[in-house]
Design a protein around this motif. Structure first.
Motif, PDB file in Angstrom:
ATOM      1  N   CYS A  15       2.440  10.728  -0.093  1.00  0.00           N
ATOM      2  CA  CYS A  15       1.023  10.419   0.174  1.00  0.00           C
ATOM      3  C   CYS A  15       0.641   9.064  -0.407  1.00  0.00           C
ATOM      4  O   CYS A  15       1.249   8.566  -1.347  1.00  0.00           O
ATOM      5  CB  CYS A  15       0.144  11.520  -0.400  1.00  0.00           C
ATOM      6  N   ASP A  16      -0.398   8.481   0.180  1.00  0.00           N
ATOM      7  CA  ASP A  16      -0.811   7.121  -0.166  1.00  0.00           C
ATOM      8  C   ASP A  16      -2.108   7.145  -0.982  1.00  0.00           C
ATOM      9  O   ASP A  16      -2.601   8.224  -1.315  1.00  0.00           O
ATOM     10  CB  ASP A  16      -0.938   6.311   1.128  1.00  0.00           C
ATOM     11  N   PRO A  17      -2.626   5.982  -1.347  1.00  0.00           N
ATOM     12  CA  PRO A  17      -3.840   5.953  -2.169  1.00  0.00           C
ATOM     13  C   PRO A  17      -5.042   6.638  -1.518  1.00  0.00           C
ATOM     14  O   PRO A  17      -6.010   6.970  -2.216  1.00  0.00           O
ATOM     15  CB  PRO A  17      -4.093   4.452  -2.379  1.00  0.00           C
ATOM     16  N   ALA A  18      -5.044   6.860  -0.207  1.00  0.00           N
ATOM     17  CA  ALA A  18      -6.119   7.629   0.415  1.00  0.00           C
ATOM     18  C   ALA A  18      -5.897   9.133   0.232  1.00  0.00           C
ATOM     19  O   ALA A  18      -6.722   9.937   0.653  1.00  0.00           O
ATOM     20  CB  ALA A  18      -6.237   7.283   1.896  1.00  0.00           C
ATOM     21  N   GLY A  19      -4.777   9.507  -0.386  1.00  0.00           N
ATOM     22  CA  GLY A  19      -4.508  10.916  -0.681  1.00  0.00           C
ATOM     23  C   GLY A  19      -3.882  11.668   0.477  1.00  0.00           C
ATOM     24  O   GLY A  19      -3.682  12.882   0.400  1.00  0.00           O
ATOM     25  N   ILE A  20      -3.562  10.959   1.563  1.00  0.00           N
ATOM     26  CA  ILE A  20      -2.986  11.602   2.748  1.00  0.00           C
ATOM     27  C   ILE A  20      -1.578  11.065   2.998  1.00  0.00           C
ATOM     28  O   ILE A  20      -1.188  10.027   2.458  1.00  0.00           O
ATOM     29  CB  ILE A  20      -3.873  11.390   3.988  1.00  0.00           C
ATOM     30  N   CYS A  49       2.320   2.964  -3.112  1.00  0.00           N
ATOM     31  CA  CYS A  49       1.411   3.579  -4.086  1.00  0.00           C
ATOM     32  C   CYS A  49       1.103   5.020  -3.716  1.00  0.00           C
ATOM     33  O   CYS A  49       1.196   5.418  -2.562  1.00  0.00           O
ATOM     34  CB  CYS A  49       0.121   2.767  -4.175  1.00  0.00           C
ATOM     35  N   ASP A  50       0.727   5.800  -4.723  1.00  0.00           N
ATOM     36  CA  ASP A  50       0.531   7.237  -4.563  1.00  0.00           C
ATOM     37  C   ASP A  50      -0.958   7.576  -4.593  1.00  0.00           C
ATOM     38  O   ASP A  50      -1.800   6.681  -4.659  1.00  0.00           O
ATOM     39  CB  ASP A  50       1.326   7.955  -5.663  1.00  0.00           C
ATOM     40  N   PRO A  51      -1.309   8.868  -4.491  1.00  0.00           N
ATOM     41  CA  PRO A  51      -2.726   9.241  -4.467  1.00  0.00           C
ATOM     42  C   PRO A  51      -3.504   8.809  -5.714  1.00  0.00           C
ATOM     43  O   PRO A  51      -4.738   8.765  -5.664  1.00  0.00           O
ATOM     44  CB  PRO A  51      -2.681  10.767  -4.329  1.00  0.00           C
ATOM     45  N   ALA A  52      -2.834   8.498  -6.809  1.00  0.00           N
ATOM     46  CA  ALA A  52      -3.538   7.972  -7.972  1.00  0.00           C
ATOM     47  C   ALA A  52      -3.819   6.471  -7.811  1.00  0.00           C
ATOM     48  O   ALA A  52      -4.453   5.855  -8.663  1.00  0.00           O
ATOM     49  CB  ALA A  52      -2.746   8.232  -9.250  1.00  0.00           C
ATOM     50  N   GLY A  53      -3.350   5.890  -6.718  1.00  0.00           N
ATOM     51  CA  GLY A  53      -3.638   4.479  -6.433  1.00  0.00           C
ATOM     52  C   GLY A  53      -2.686   3.510  -7.112  1.00  0.00           C
ATOM     53  O   GLY A  53      -2.859   2.298  -7.031  1.00  0.00           O
ATOM     54  N   PHE A  75       1.379   9.109   4.013  1.00  0.00           N
ATOM     55  CA  PHE A  75       1.573   7.737   4.484  1.00  0.00           C
ATOM     56  C   PHE A  75       2.314   7.830   5.817  1.00  0.00           C
ATOM     57  O   PHE A  75       3.392   8.415   5.893  1.00  0.00           O
ATOM     58  CB  PHE A  75       2.369   6.955   3.436  1.00  0.00           C
ATOM     59  N   PHE A 105       0.849  -1.205   0.000  1.00  0.00           N
ATOM     60  CA  PHE A 105       0.000   0.000   0.000  1.00  0.00           C
ATOM     61  C   PHE A 105       0.882   1.252   0.000  1.00  0.00           C
ATOM     62  O   PHE A 105       0.640   2.197  -0.746  1.00  0.00           O
ATOM     63  CB  PHE A 105      -0.896  -0.043   1.241  1.00  0.00           C
ATOM     64  N   ARG A 147     -15.274   8.009   3.708  1.00  0.00           N
ATOM     65  CA  ARG A 147     -15.165   9.384   3.256  1.00  0.00           C
ATOM     66  C   ARG A 147     -16.541  10.036   3.417  1.00  0.00           C
ATOM     67  O   ARG A 147     -17.562   9.433   3.078  1.00  0.00           O
ATOM     68  CB  ARG A 147     -14.711   9.423   1.793  1.00  0.00           C
TER      69      ARG A 147
END
Lengths: 138, 138, 138, 138
Positions: free
Chosen positions: C16-21, B16-20, C23, B13, D117
């Motif tokens: 930042c991680d896939p939740a956009g915040i 990975c970045d904010p783009a998933g 990590f 997890f 969310r």
């Protein structure tokens, strides 16, 4: 002459490897941050805002070529000098010079495309460079 | 045909970045790990051992060129197929193919040099490719 | 009242991680950087210098306790407020408050020890807190 | 006795710091990966799937307490032994033991909450532990 925006980075202990120097993928992380900073400084909203109004999720990387000339270590301050070398129809070419004052440490060239998420899908597709974004960056 | 060694990675997890999708510098981190694994699997001691007997601290990167074809995300298992494409006098060229099973996600070419630390100094210098290490890798 | 030194961080997309915040392990990385900065700002040489004159390799972590109150995201500037809460004989306790302006995002408490490398060995051992370093930090 | 799921990690060169040992925030990254793996192995879909059917984005961390007993270095294989120590109404407590075979290197306790969310917002809120997910994990 194209616009150049400078992004500054303080090298942390945790950015360095057992050889005591910056672990090279961090240079790529900093070029990525400097690319985003280039757009923000040019007046483009951050990706998390832009996606809501335009569907654009950012500028995923298609290709990166990097040369490493000198190492850096923790406690140093580096400057990433970022510009756009070329706009093509569907992609653009970023140029990053990572310097420590006058010394050039690393140079990188990135090919990126603006991308949208396909409706009802996890997949993304490249779109032509948006004219309004291009106008902001020149 | 040159030898190919495969190194496997489970995408986390936090990769990975904010783009998933995998934040691209992680592909470089994995190529670096696969390069080291290539030498270990070929019978070369880890750098922390080698430095004691030979002074060699590892194979710092001079250049890396990477193409990104498809994204990856957390929970997936990737394979990095690593070989040495070319041995020159002072450098060698690594070839990495990052795959998810049969799908090619990313390809990278690295130019690296064996390096030693200069006596009584923090500086390092490239040395000719050691013949015994080269022999182990072919 | 103990001295507080503030270290500033610009949150990058790749933090930042896939939740956009952010990590969360990056908060730990920044506390580590702020710990080192605390010593540098207090007049202690960087570890790579200190090791040459004293054998001290740094202050490895024995324990860290962290609470997360609010998330952060890329493009934001955070401040890590770092102090030393307690000096014991062999360890010291760091206190880090990560803020975004007036908002507290994260608080962390670290227990660390000054360590030396054992002669002719890869092993390290904790030593009593050096009096001269302690004097610089108060 | 609660269920324990083991997640394996190969330590990479880039996970290590100038002291030649794992940079400690990576232990937190691996606990996070092992937490996710725990749910996946228990039959919970990955967060990117779960969000579509339930709105749940994952289990953000509220608190983490970690003790470091022994260092690790690149080339080693570690096992993260993960279980759920306690289920409360709105949070649960994870227990992670990071081992190298029989040796305990690091132990961590995490407090996490399932989060959704908020509609039309970037904000997230904690929800009571979903009964069906809890049932899968026991």
């Amino acid at each position: 002459m194209s616009k150049t925006v400078v992004y500054e980075v303080n090298v942390m202990f945790g950015d360095c490897d057992p050889a005591g120097i910056v672990f090279f993928p961090n240079f790529a992380k900093w070029m990525d941050a400097s690319s985003l900073n280039f757009f923000i400084q040019s007046g483009v909203p951050p990706w998390r805002e832009l996606v809501k109004t335009t569907g654009i999720i950012g500028t995923p990387l298609l290709e990166i070529n990097t040369k490493f000339l000198r190492p850096a270590t923790y406690g140093e301050t580096l400057q990433i000098h970022t510009s756009i070398e070329e706009w093509r129809d569907k992609v653009f070419v970023h140029r990053h010079l990572i310097k420590r004052g006058d010394e050039l440490l690393c140079e990188g060239t990135e090919v990126r495309a603006f991308c949208m998420r396909l409706p009802d899908s996890d997949r993304i597709k490249a779109i032509p460079v948006p004219a309004d974004i291009k106008a902001l960056c020149c």
